[in-house]
Every structure is written in structure tokens, then in C-alpha cells.
Design an enzyme around this catalytic site. Structure first.
Site, PDB file in Angstrom:
ATOM      1  N   HIS A   1       8.490  14.655   7.457  1.00 44.79           N
ATOM      2  CA  HIS A   1       9.796  14.103   7.086  1.00 44.79           C
ATOM      3  C   HIS A   1      10.625  15.120   6.307  1.00 44.79           C
ATOM      4  O   HIS A   1      11.554  14.750   5.590  1.00 44.79           O
ATOM      5  CB  HIS A   1       9.632  12.797   6.286  1.00 44.79           C
ATOM      6  CG  HIS A   1       9.240  11.642   7.151  1.00 44.79           C
ATOM      7  ND1 HIS A   1       8.647  10.483   6.674  1.00 44.79           N
ATOM      8  CD2 HIS A   1       9.347  11.447   8.490  1.00 44.79           C
ATOM      9  CE1 HIS A   1       8.418   9.650   7.680  1.00 44.79           C
ATOM     10  NE2 HIS A   1       8.828  10.212   8.791  1.00 44.79           N
TER      11      HIS A   1
ATOM     12  N   CYS B   1      32.902  24.994   1.502  1.00 46.26           N
ATOM     13  CA  CYS B   1      33.876  24.435   2.455  1.00 46.26           C
ATOM     14  C   CYS B   1      34.246  22.994   2.102  1.00 46.26           C
ATOM     15  O   CYS B   1      35.094  22.389   2.757  1.00 46.26           O
ATOM     16  CB  CYS B   1      33.318  24.479   3.876  1.00 46.26           C
ATOM     17  SG  CYS B   1      32.136  23.160   4.253  1.00 46.26           S
TER      18      CYS B   1
ATOM     19  N   CYS C   1      30.048  22.688   7.592  1.00 40.76           N
ATOM     20  CA  CYS C   1      30.107  23.967   8.315  1.00 40.76           C
ATOM     21  C   CYS C   1      28.747  24.439   8.815  1.00 40.76           C
ATOM     22  O   CYS C   1      28.659  25.431   9.527  1.00 40.76           O
ATOM     23  CB  CYS C   1      30.734  25.036   7.423  1.00 40.76           C
ATOM     24  SG  CYS C   1      29.696  25.484   6.003  1.00 40.76           S
TER      25      CYS C   1
ATOM     26  N   ILE D   1       8.036  14.045   0.818  1.00 36.91           N
ATOM     27  CA  ILE D   1       9.041  15.100   0.681  1.00 36.91           C
ATOM     28  C   ILE D   1       8.894  15.813  -0.664  1.00 36.91           C
ATOM     29  O   ILE D   1       9.732  16.602  -1.047  1.00 36.91           O
ATOM     30  CB  ILE D   1      10.463  14.496   0.811  1.00 36.91           C
ATOM     31  CG1 ILE D   1      10.690  13.378  -0.232  1.00 36.91           C
ATOM     32  CG2 ILE D   1      10.687  13.955   2.216  1.00 36.91           C
ATOM     33  CD1 ILE D   1      12.080  12.753  -0.196  1.00 36.91           C
TER      34      ILE D   1
ATOM     35  N   ASN E   1      -6.060   3.017   1.313  1.00 35.70           N
ATOM     36  CA  ASN E   1      -4.732   2.487   0.984  1.00 35.70           C
ATOM     37  C   ASN E   1      -4.910   1.165   0.251  1.00 35.70           C
ATOM     38  O   ASN E   1      -5.711   0.335   0.655  1.00 35.70           O
ATOM     39  CB  ASN E   1      -3.920   2.265   2.267  1.00 35.70           C
ATOM     40  CG  ASN E   1      -2.443   2.161   1.989  1.00 35.70           C
ATOM     41  OD1 ASN E   1      -1.831   3.121   1.515  1.00 35.70           O
ATOM     42  ND2 ASN E   1      -1.853   1.006   2.222  1.00 35.70           N
TER      43      ASN E   1
ATOM     44  N   THR F   1      -0.599   5.349   2.900  1.00 40.50           N
ATOM     45  CA  THR F   1       0.584   5.074   3.733  1.00 40.50           C
ATOM     46  C   THR F   1       0.490   3.672   4.320  1.00 40.50           C
ATOM     47  O   THR F   1      -0.592   3.220   4.696  1.00 40.50           O
ATOM     48  CB  THR F   1       0.748   6.119   4.858  1.00 40.50           C
ATOM     49  OG1 THR F   1       1.780   5.673   5.757  1.00 40.50           O
ATOM     50  CG2 THR F   1      -0.528   6.354   5.638  1.00 40.50           C
ATOM     51  N   SER F   2       1.648   3.011   4.421  1.00 39.16           N
ATOM     52  CA  SER F   2       1.678   1.662   4.994  1.00 39.16           C
ATOM     53  C   SER F   2       1.603   1.715   6.518  1.00 39.16           C
ATOM     54  O   SER F   2       1.489   0.680   7.165  1.00 39.16           O
ATOM     55  CB  SER F   2       2.958   0.940   4.571  1.00 39.16           C
ATOM     56  OG  SER F   2       4.101   1.649   5.028  1.00 39.16           O
TER      57      SER F   2
HETATM   58  P1  OAD Z   1       4.994   3.199   1.829  1.00 36.73           P
HETATM   59  O1  OAD Z   1       5.633   2.912   0.521  1.00 36.73           O
HETATM   60  O2  OAD Z   1       5.487   2.465   3.011  1.00 36.73           O
HETATM   61  O3  OAD Z   1       3.420   2.952   1.724  1.00 36.73           O
HETATM   62  C1  OAD Z   1       2.676   3.486   0.667  1.00 36.73           C
HETATM   63  C2  OAD Z   1       1.351   2.773   0.610  1.00 36.73           C
HETATM   64  O4  OAD Z   1       0.574   3.400  -0.405  1.00 36.73           O
HETATM   65  C3  OAD Z   1       1.447   1.300   0.250  1.00 36.73           C
HETATM   66  O5  OAD Z   1       0.847   0.527   1.275  1.00 36.73           O
HETATM   67  C4  OAD Z   1       0.684   1.161  -1.072  1.00 36.73           C
HETATM   68  O6  OAD Z   1      -0.140   0.019  -1.115  1.00 36.73           O
HETATM   69  C5  OAD Z   1      -0.166   2.401  -1.084  1.00 36.73           C
HETATM   70  N1  OAD Z   1      -0.439   2.942  -2.437  1.00 36.73           N
HETATM   71  C6  OAD Z   1       0.446   3.196  -3.427  1.00 36.73           C
HETATM   72  N2  OAD Z   1      -0.156   3.766  -4.485  1.00 36.73           N
HETATM   73  C7  OAD Z   1      -1.491   3.859  -4.163  1.00 36.73           C
HETATM   74  C8  OAD Z   1      -2.648   4.346  -4.840  1.00 36.73           C
HETATM   75  N3  OAD Z   1      -2.579   4.888  -6.061  1.00 36.73           N
HETATM   76  N4  OAD Z   1      -3.842   4.252  -4.206  1.00 36.73           N
HETATM   77  C9  OAD Z   1      -3.940   3.702  -2.960  1.00 36.73           C
HETATM   78  N5  OAD Z   1      -2.865   3.253  -2.269  1.00 36.73           N
HETATM   79  C10 OAD Z   1      -1.661   3.321  -2.849  1.00 36.73           C
HETATM   80  O7  OAD Z   1       5.074   4.786   2.031  1.00 36.73           O
HETATM   81  P2  OAD Z   1       4.899   5.617   3.386  1.00 36.73           P
HETATM   82  O8  OAD Z   1       3.932   4.976   4.309  1.00 36.73           O
HETATM   83  O9  OAD Z   1       4.662   7.020   2.958  1.00 36.73           O
HETATM   84  O10 OAD Z   1      10.629   8.186   4.801  1.00 36.73           O
HETATM   85  O11 OAD Z   1       6.357   5.497   3.988  1.00 36.73           O
HETATM   86  C11 OAD Z   1       6.700   6.166   5.169  1.00 36.73           C
HETATM   87  C12 OAD Z   1       8.135   6.641   5.116  1.00 36.73           C
HETATM   88  O12 OAD Z   1       8.996   5.564   4.773  1.00 36.73           O
HETATM   89  C13 OAD Z   1       8.408   7.660   4.022  1.00 36.73           C
HETATM   90  O13 OAD Z   1       8.074   8.976   4.428  1.00 36.73           O
HETATM   91  C14 OAD Z   1       9.885   7.527   3.775  1.00 36.73           C
HETATM   92  C15 OAD Z   1      10.043   6.026   3.891  1.00 36.73           C
HETATM   93  O14 OAD Z   1      11.255   5.578   4.370  1.00 36.73           O
HETATM   94  C16 OAD Z   1      11.474   9.193   4.432  1.00 36.73           C
HETATM   95  O15 OAD Z   1      11.562   9.611   3.312  1.00 36.73           O
HETATM   96  C17 OAD Z   1      12.260   9.762   5.547  1.00 36.73           C
END
Ligand code: OAD
Length: 249
Positions: free
Chosen positions: A125, A159, A136, A109, A222, A196-197
Site C-alpha cells: 500500500h 506549482c 505537475c 505504510i 490476529n 490483519t482483518s
Molecule cells: P485492520 O484494522 O483492518 O485489521 C487489523 C487487525 O489487527 C484487526 O483485526 C485487529 O483485531 C488486529 N490487531 C490489532 N492489534 C493487534 C495485536 N496487538 N495483536 C493481534 N492482533 C491485533 O488493518 P489491515 O488489515 O491492515 O489501507 O487493513 C488493511 C488496509 O485497510 C490498510 O492497509 C489500510 C486500510 O484502509 C491503506 O492504508 C491504503
């Protein structure tokens, strides 16, 4: 990175004309924004620090309606600092500048892909670009509520209702464009998944759908393993900026 693997990744990226990229919080940690589920992630500390009943309550629409303060406190943390795109954000913009079609779907975001200059970005997201009053329904642009974000106070409409940035909270629907992409993943030569996880649905289903539809080479970078590592041809558990630097970013 092992030189054989590096050469292979460089060949894949160099040879691809169209690259579909799916990113998560890990691409922005080098900008000073914590991820959610990593060892130093937001969810490990907010429960105690912000007085939340469970960590994800900070982005839960039902909880937000009763207690919006923690979300605005988090927003202040995000906006108080001067966040700049990371090397990896800039690397993706550079690839586009070289004439490749780079289509990015991000769960983030923070709007850093756009700041870096990428032109085709779907923030599945949502983002802080726009907002809406929960009372409103009045629509607001970023500049209208940015001062309240920086102050960390709850944004309020004339509001009296709470103004909620158009971020997709747990319990809310993702943008229609996302479901359209899920149904018809764009044709591509390569899939690149960064930071991303792969645990939050339906967002994490997108890269899997791309592979199901197009069966193209797939690279995951990752730091930690994900539940879907086996779906990728190449998995690199290393720092994203480091990998992009080695690839020439
Ligand atoms: P996560 O925090 O679940 O995963 C981030 C991943 O990035 C982790 O597995 C870390 O190991 C890896 N990581 C962090 N820094 C890194 C780096 N420098 N190099 C390589 N890997 C790295 O984040 P998301 O998968 O993005 O939702 O989470 C998904 C959603 O969960 C987000 O969009 C958010 C959250 O709730 C909303 O905001 C609606």
C-alpha cells in the site's frame, strides 16, 4: 498460548528456511499506531473527529483531491510521535539474522519493518518514502515534505498542486511488484500472517494465493477472527507481541 500449540508453532518456524510473511496494522498497534477496523481503530473515530462523509474517505483518492486536510491531519498524528518497531517487527528481523529467507509483504505504510532491519519488504500500500505532486507530477523525496507532515499542513508543490505521498489510496492501483507476486507467489516453506482483518482486496488475496500455489503450513495471528481463518492450519486470536515473545522474540 497453550503449550502444545506453542511447541507446534515453534517447530514450524524453526524448521522453515523460507518464510513468507503478510502483515497488517495489528503488528504496529503496540508502537502506538491505531489499526483501522479494530474496536479502537481509526475508522471508528475519524468520521466524527475529522468531519468525513464516510470513514475510508480519509484514504479515498477522489475525496483527497477535493479535501486533503483530513489525510494530512492523520499523517501528523502518525509522525508527531516517535514510532519504533514492535517486538514482532524485531522478531522477524531476528529470524532473518539467523539466516532464514524472510519475505515480507506488508499493507502498512509506517515503514517499521525496514526500521527493524528487515531487508526484503514490499509495502503493497506504498509508504511515505516518496511523494508526487498531483498537479505537475514532480517527484519528491521524504525529506522534502517531512516538515509539512510533522506540521500537519497540506504539502504543496511550487506549482500550487497538492503533494501526495506515494500511499495507495482507495481507487488507486497497487505497485506492479505486488501484482507480479500475486501471479507468481515466491516459493516458501511457511506462511505467517500477522495482524490483519484480511478484508481489503486485492492485498488480502496474496496469502491465499501463496497457499493455493505452495500448500505450505500457514499460521494466522490476529486478535479478532477474519473471513479466512479456515484457510489456516493454526489460528491464534492473541496479541502478536505476546505470541512472538513466547516464540523466543
Ligand atoms: P485492520 O484494522 O483492518 O485489521 C487489523 C487487525 O489487527 C484487526 O483485526 C485487529 O483485531 C488486529 N490487531 C490489532 N492489534 C493487534 C495485536 N496487538 N495483536 C493481534 N492482533 C491485533 O488493518 P489491515 O488489515 O491492515 O489501507 O487493513 C488493511 C488496509 O485497510 C490498510 O492497509 C489500510 C486500510 O484502509 C491503506 O492504508 C491504503
Amino acid at each position: 498460548m497453550d503449550s502444545g500449540l506453542l511447541a507446534e508453532l515453534a517447530t514450524l518456524v524453526g524448521g522453515a528456511r523460507r518464510i513468507t510473511v503478510f502483515t497488517g496494522a495489528g503488528i504496529s498497534t503496540a508502537a502506538g499506531i491505531p489499526d483501522f477496523r479494530g474496536p479502537d481503530g481509526l475508522y471508528a473515530r475519524v468520521e466524527a473527529e475529522y468531519g468525513l462523509p464516510w470513514p475510508e474517505a480519509i484514504f479515498d483518492i477522489g475525496y483527497f483531491r477535493t479535501r486533503p486536510e483530513p489525510f494530512f491531519r492523520f499523517s501528523r498524528e502518525l509522525f508527531a510521535q516517535d514510532v519504533r518497531p514492535t517486538l514482532a517487527h524485531r522478531y522477524l528481523a531476528t529470524l532473518e539474522g539467523q539466516g532464514k529467507a524472510i519475505r515480507i509483504v506488508t499493507q502498512n505504510i509506517d515503514m517499521l519493518h525496514e526500521k527493524a532491519g528487515s531487508g526484503d519488504v514490499l509495502a503493497c500500500h506504498g509508504s511515505y518514502r516518496t511523494a508526487r505532486c498531483l498537479g505537475c507530477g514532480r517527484a519528491y523525496g521524504h525529506d522534502d515534505f517531512a516538515p509539512a507532515l510533522v506540521a500537519g499542513t497540506v504539502c504543496r508543490c511550487g506549482c500550487g498542486g497538492v503533494i501526495k505521498p506515494d500511499i495507495v489510496f482507495f481507487g488507486e492501483r497497487l505497485p506492479d511488484e505486488f501484482y507480479a507476486l500475486l501471479e507468481h507467489p515466491p516459493e516458501t516453506d511457511l506462511l505467517l500472517v500477522l495482524g490483519t482483518s484480511l478484508t481489503v482486496q486485492p492485498a488480502c488475496l496474496f496469502p491465499l494465493r501463496v497457499l493455493e500455489e505452495w500448500r505450505v503450513p500457514a499460521i494466522l495471528v490476529n486478535r479478532e477472527p477474519t473471513p479466512y481463518d479456515r484457510a489456516f492450519d493454526h489460528v491464534v486470536h492473541e496479541d502478536i507481541d505476546q505470541v512472538c515473545r513466547e516464540l523466543g522474540g
